[in-house]
Design a protein around this motif. Structure first.
Motif: not given
Length: 475
Positions: A104-109, A149-155, A191-192
């Protein structure tokens, strides 16, 4: 006939995507009684001959053998994707359409965008190309993701950039679920806002959706179902029944009903691409007609009737009432007030047995109460799809390019600044390779510029109608 590819990123993206594919299959099954693979199905599904090794060639115009969704599922945790692969939709996806990790991305963009983006870049590009190669005429990509979250926003935004690089001519529609103020992810404002900068620069159209609005809509539907009035039961063959045919209870998954609403938005948005209609609207026409300035591409969506989503057995709304509902705050998927803000343009996508004259009449009736920019007083785009949603005579999706999205962005900026002024949690981001503090200042600057553009438009509201100055040609 054109095709579209759906890219689902992160937990939220995959859960919403799962509901979309489920509802789309049910909709096609209700219309396509003979089980023939037709143009309507080809827009979002391939038909595979499974008897051959390696899934065999696609089959056109024949009986349905095995339908495969034109989709790519990406998540840096396996949970949700594994759940989909063990559920009733397992045959609609195969391993060639999945990209997963375990940590997972740990809620990190920064982890999603910088670390996993670099790590999975080649794999994502290869799978996107393979999916695109199966299309005769690829029209657009849909990205479904969340912002908090991290994956949705970052990846998710990393994939958006890749699509622009690899397929610059293909339109990019993004469905973004924004976190609520009471979000339990403390870093969601970071993240947003970091994701917003990417959406500003690389998306053609963004459909922002707020968790709070979805929650309120689900509550209203529940109240309607539990009111005990005559006929307000959930239909036995409802779209919210599970594949086993038993009605879904909200205890089963708390987010299912909310995800259903977003899935229905996508179902109505793509109906013209999937079915015949007297006034079919090309998906690219939405961007062409509703986005006069490249950065102001955020469209407020409202759905009616709302109870389509819960399939509550209440008497159908009259057609004219449905149009009024579409401009009512209660029917919007973001908490805003377009009626008292400025419209740049508006699209109405109607499904069912509705005439062009019905559309015109209702537009003329509603127009006096809506504020349009002076240079686009006739900024309406309309689409008519003849196939209604299952179990209903008609439905309407309104998409408004309106300055009312500004308060959502202002609130997001305020929540970001509260954390950023204290430099809270910054070290979690800055320890990721390629992530610098300038990323934060650029992101907040991009958001501030966007808000300012909306401010400038709002300042013209109520002014005299001035025709834009024409180009003077030197002779």
């Amino acid at each position: 006939m054109t095709q579209a590819v759906v890219v689902q990123v992160g937990q939220c993206g995959n859960q919403v995507g799962c509901r979309f594919w489920d509802l789309a299959l049910r909709e096609h099954a209700a219309v396509n009684k003979k089980g023939i693979y037709d143009e309507a199905l080809s827009s979002f599904f391939r038909n595979i001959d499974t008897r051959n090794v390696d899934n065999g060639p696609d089959i056109y115009k024949g009986k349905i053998c095995s339908l495969k969704a034109r989709a790519l599922l990406i998540d840096m945790e396996e949970g949700v994707v594994n759940e989909i692969l063990q559920g009733p939709l397992r045959d609609v996806f195969d391993s060639k359409q999945l990209i997963t990790d375990v940590s997972g991305s740990g809620n990190n963009w920064a982890v999603g965008h910088k670390r996993y983006g670099c790590q999975y870049r080649e794999n994502i590009v290869e799978k996107l190309r393979k999916t695109a190669e199966h299309c005769d005429c690829l029209q657009c990509f849909f990205i479904i993701h969340s912002m908090g979250g991290g994956t949705g926003s970052g990846l998710g935004t990393f994939v958006l950039n890749l699509l622009e690089e690899e397929f610059p001519e293909v339109y990019r529609f993004v469905t973004s679920v924004y976190p609520s103020g009471e979000d339990d992810v403390i870093t969601s404002p970071y993240n947003s806002v970091l994701a917003m900068k990417e959406l500003n620069e690389h998306a053609d159209c963004v459909l922002p959706i707020e968790n709070e609005s979805l929650f309120e809509i689900v509550n209203k539907i529940n109240q309607m179902s539990n009111s005990g009035k005559l006929g307000t039961t959930v239909k036995p063959n409802s779209l919210v029944t599970s594949s086993a045919g038993s009605a879904k209870t909200l205890q089963e998954k708390p987010f299912d009903a909310m995800n259903n609403i977003v899935a229905n938005l996508l179902l109505n948005l793509t109906s013209s691409a999937r079915f015949e209609g007297s006034l079919n609207m090309d998906l690219n026409e939405i961007s062409m007609n509703l986005v006069p300035f490249p950065r102001l591409h955020y469209l407020v969506s409202s759905l009616t009737p709302l109870y389509t989503l819960a399939d509550v057995n209440v008497p159908p709304r009259r057609l004219d009432q449905m149009f009024s509902d579409a401009f009512n705050r209660d029917h919007q998927l973001i908490q805003a007030d377009p009626k008292h803000s400025l419209y740049l343009a508006c699209a109405l996508l109607v499904r069912g047995n509705v005439q062009v004259s019905d559309l015109r009449r209702n537009i003329e009736r509603l127009k006096p109460s809506l504020h349009f920019v002076s240079w686009n007083q006739e900024g309406w785009k309309t689409g008519l799809c003849s196939v209604p949603p299952v179990g209903h005579s008609h439905s309407l999706l309104a998409l408004a390019n309106n300055t009312c999205v500004k308060p959502t962005f202002i609130e997001l900026k305020d929540r970001f600044m509260k954390l950023y002024k204290k430099k809270a949690h910054l070290h979690h981001y800055l320890q990721i390779d390629g992530m610098e503090q300038s990323c934060f200042s650029e992101a907040i600057s991009s958001l501030s510029d966007l808000i300012e553009e909306y401010n400038e438009l709002d300042a013209t509201k109520g002014g005299p109608r001035i025709d834009p100055s024409r180009l003077k040609i030197a002779v």
